[in-house]
Motif scaffolding. Structure first.
Motif, PDB file in Angstrom:
ATOM      1  N   LEU A 161       0.823  -1.202   0.000  1.00 56.23           N
ATOM      2  CA  LEU A 161       0.000   0.000   0.000  1.00 56.23           C
ATOM      3  C   LEU A 161       0.863   1.259   0.000  1.00 56.23           C
ATOM      4  N   ARG A 162       0.382   2.277  -0.701  1.00 54.66           N
ATOM      5  CA  ARG A 162       1.024   3.590  -0.688  1.00 54.66           C
ATOM      6  C   ARG A 162      -0.072   4.637  -0.574  1.00 54.66           C
ATOM      7  N   PHE A 163       0.162   5.642   0.271  1.00 53.86           N
ATOM      8  CA  PHE A 163      -0.801   6.700   0.516  1.00 53.86           C
ATOM      9  C   PHE A 163      -0.260   8.014  -0.031  1.00 53.86           C
ATOM     10  N   ASP A 164      -1.156   8.825  -0.596  1.00 57.46           N
ATOM     11  CA  ASP A 164      -0.777  10.117  -1.139  1.00 57.46           C
ATOM     12  C   ASP A 164      -0.407  11.061   0.010  1.00 57.46           C
ATOM     13  N   ARG A 165       0.801  11.621  -0.063  1.00 57.90           N
ATOM     14  CA  ARG A 165       1.301  12.483   1.008  1.00 57.90           C
ATOM     15  C   ARG A 165       0.382  13.682   1.264  1.00 57.90           C
ATOM     16  N   ALA A 166      -0.117  14.321   0.206  1.00 61.95           N
ATOM     17  CA  ALA A 166      -0.988  15.491   0.370  1.00 61.95           C
ATOM     18  C   ALA A 166      -2.284  15.114   1.092  1.00 61.95           C
ATOM     19  N   GLU A 167      -2.865  13.979   0.740  1.00 64.25           N
ATOM     20  CA  GLU A 167      -4.096  13.535   1.392  1.00 64.25           C
ATOM     21  C   GLU A 167      -3.848  13.203   2.867  1.00 64.25           C
ATOM     22  N   VAL A 168      -2.729  12.558   3.140  1.00 64.38           N
ATOM     23  CA  VAL A 168      -2.384  12.221   4.524  1.00 64.38           C
ATOM     24  C   VAL A 168      -2.208  13.497   5.346  1.00 64.38           C
ATOM     25  N   MET A 169      -1.532  14.482   4.782  1.00 64.81           N
ATOM     26  CA  MET A 169      -1.296  15.717   5.514  1.00 64.81           C
ATOM     27  C   MET A 169      -2.593  16.493   5.744  1.00 64.81           C
ATOM     28  N   ARG A 170      -3.534  16.439   4.785  1.00 61.56           N
ATOM     29  CA  ARG A 170      -4.843  17.082   4.998  1.00 61.56           C
ATOM     30  C   ARG A 170      -5.561  16.429   6.168  1.00 61.56           C
ATOM     31  N   LEU A 171      -5.550  15.099   6.219  1.00 63.16           N
ATOM     32  CA  LEU A 171      -6.188  14.386   7.324  1.00 63.16           C
ATOM     33  C   LEU A 171      -5.496  14.716   8.644  1.00 63.16           C
ATOM     34  N   TYR A 172      -4.172  14.803   8.610  1.00 65.35           N
ATOM     35  CA  TYR A 172      -3.410  15.124   9.813  1.00 65.35           C
ATOM     36  C   TYR A 172      -3.769  16.516  10.336  1.00 65.35           C
ATOM     37  N   ARG A 173      -3.800  17.498   9.437  1.00 63.35           N
ATOM     38  CA  ARG A 173      -4.153  18.867   9.859  1.00 63.35           C
ATOM     39  C   ARG A 173      -5.576  18.915  10.389  1.00 63.35           C
ATOM     40  N   ARG A 174      -6.489  18.226   9.715  1.00 56.65           N
ATOM     41  CA  ARG A 174      -7.888  18.212  10.153  1.00 56.65           C
ATOM     42  C   ARG A 174      -8.013  17.559  11.533  1.00 56.65           C
ATOM     43  N   SER A 175      -7.220  16.508  11.779  1.00 53.83           N
ATOM     44  CA  SER A 175      -7.294  15.815  13.068  1.00 53.83           C
ATOM     45  C   SER A 175      -6.721  16.662  14.196  1.00 53.83           C
ATOM     46  N   ASN A 176      -5.902  17.647  13.846  1.00 55.72           N
ATOM     47  CA  ASN A 176      -5.322  18.537  14.851  1.00 55.72           C
ATOM     48  C   ASN A 176      -6.073  19.850  14.956  1.00 55.72           C
ATOM     49  N   GLY A 177      -7.251  19.922  14.347  1.00 57.25           N
ATOM     50  CA  GLY A 177      -8.085  21.097  14.464  1.00 57.25           C
ATOM     51  C   GLY A 177      -7.688  22.245  13.560  1.00 57.25           C
ATOM     52  N   GLU A 178      -6.804  22.016  12.619  1.00 54.82           N
ATOM     53  CA  GLU A 178      -6.406  23.078  11.685  1.00 54.82           C
ATOM     54  C   GLU A 178      -7.338  23.057  10.497  1.00 54.82           C
ATOM     55  N   GLU A 179      -7.534  24.232   9.906  1.00 56.27           N
ATOM     56  CA  GLU A 179      -8.363  24.328   8.715  1.00 56.27           C
ATOM     57  C   GLU A 179      -7.630  23.759   7.519  1.00 56.27           C
ATOM     58  N   VAL A 180      -8.386  23.167   6.614  1.00 55.92           N
ATOM     59  CA  VAL A 180      -7.791  22.608   5.400  1.00 55.92           C
ATOM     60  C   VAL A 180      -7.917  23.592   4.273  1.00 55.92           C
TER      61      VAL A 180
END
Length: 55
Positions: free
Chosen positions: A36-55
């Motif tokens: 499996l490989r995950f898109d870095r941009a998508e992962v970072m969007r999820l990470y920011r969203r999980s930390n309460g930052e706006e996307v």
């Protein structure tokens, strides 16, 4: 990104990342050998969203 890299970023196990993928929270592609490989941009969007930052 590899499953293990995503897991390390979020502080979870690789199995948790796979569950997220199966539940539709993250999309994944596969390498020719089936890893499996995950898109870095998508992962970072999820990470920011999980930390309460706006996307």
């Amino acid at each position: 990104m590899k499953t293990r890299e995503v897991a390390r970023l979020f502080g979870v196990t690789p199995y948790t990342v796979i569950r997220w993928m199966r539940r539709g929270h993250l999309a994944a592609g596969t390498t020719p050998s089936g890893h499996l490989r995950f898109d870095r941009a998508e992962v970072m969007r999820l990470y920011r969203r999980s930390n309460g930052e706006e996307v």
